[in-house]
Design a protein around this motif. Sequence first.
Motif, PDB file in Angstrom:
ATOM      1  N   THR A 180      -4.231   5.810   2.839  1.00  0.00           N
ATOM      2  CA  THR A 180      -3.963   4.619   1.680  1.00  0.00           C
ATOM      3  C   THR A 180      -3.889   5.656   0.523  1.00  0.00           C
TER       4      THR A 180
ATOM      5  N   PHE B  55       0.807   5.317   1.640  1.00  0.00           N
ATOM      6  CA  PHE B  55       0.715   5.441   2.831  1.00  0.00           C
ATOM      7  C   PHE B  55       0.470   7.021   2.781  1.00  0.00           C
TER       8      PHE B  55
ATOM      9  N   LEU C 156       0.922  -1.286  -0.185  1.00  0.00           N
ATOM     10  CA  LEU C 156       0.269   0.001  -0.061  1.00  0.00           C
ATOM     11  C   LEU C 156       1.117   1.820   0.022  1.00  0.00           C
TER      12      LEU C 156
END
Length: 260
Positions: A211, A105, A103
């Motif tokens: 995110t 972030f 991800l």
Amino acid sequence: MKLRPFWVRLADQPLWLQARWPYTFDYFETYKIIPTEAEKQTYRSFIQEHGLDPDQPLQATDADIARVRGYNAEDPEYFPVEYLESLALYENLTQLLLSRDVLQFHCSALELDGRAYLFTAPSGTGKSTHARLWRQGFGPRVIMINDDKPLVRRQPDGSWWVYGTPYGGKHNLQTNTKQTIHGIVLLERGAENKIERVTPHDAYVTLMAQTYHTIRQPQALLHAMDLVGSLAKLPVYRLQCNISEQDVQVAYEALKGEEK
């Protein structure tokens, strides 16, 4: 226009990229690699899983650049096209890397004494200033992993690592390194400095909002939601702070307590 193919490694994944402008080519300089044959095969398998041509490097198309231009400024001519290419390319990469439990972030990520801590908040709250106070307070013990858009990856054993990327914010604070995440702090402005542990349920919405939120495929979005649920199980704290040296000590004592 000269096309510039090159190899990089992001979040332990080898990637073959192509840039149209020198800005993007140079942007990835400290992340470039000369791939081994095994890394080339890893990349081919990764790309074929997504139905893409492994003999063509990944790039940002004109349509990708136009899309990114549309949500990065009220004035569509504000950002130069070479800068938009770099953003569009990163968006494309993070879409693909979701399948590897990665991800993007939005946070300031630093390492202190071999442990990574993430500080996240909406833009303008003071996460970069808070990270700067950690650097001032702890000196060379702190390594700035990334000050804006690092990557985080769930490992097979359930732990999470954070990785530096070239996208280190307006001051380009980033290091090509990785470290295990030992805590996440949700920053809020407050008159007093106080910190509390939050449950995974309470942390989830805030973490999801930080995110990458332009995921275009429903299945990818569901997978991102699952990953955030796992990320929320790490030690997560809410810190109300007035952005001072004292709030660094308050946060540090709470995070250090997780190691006992």
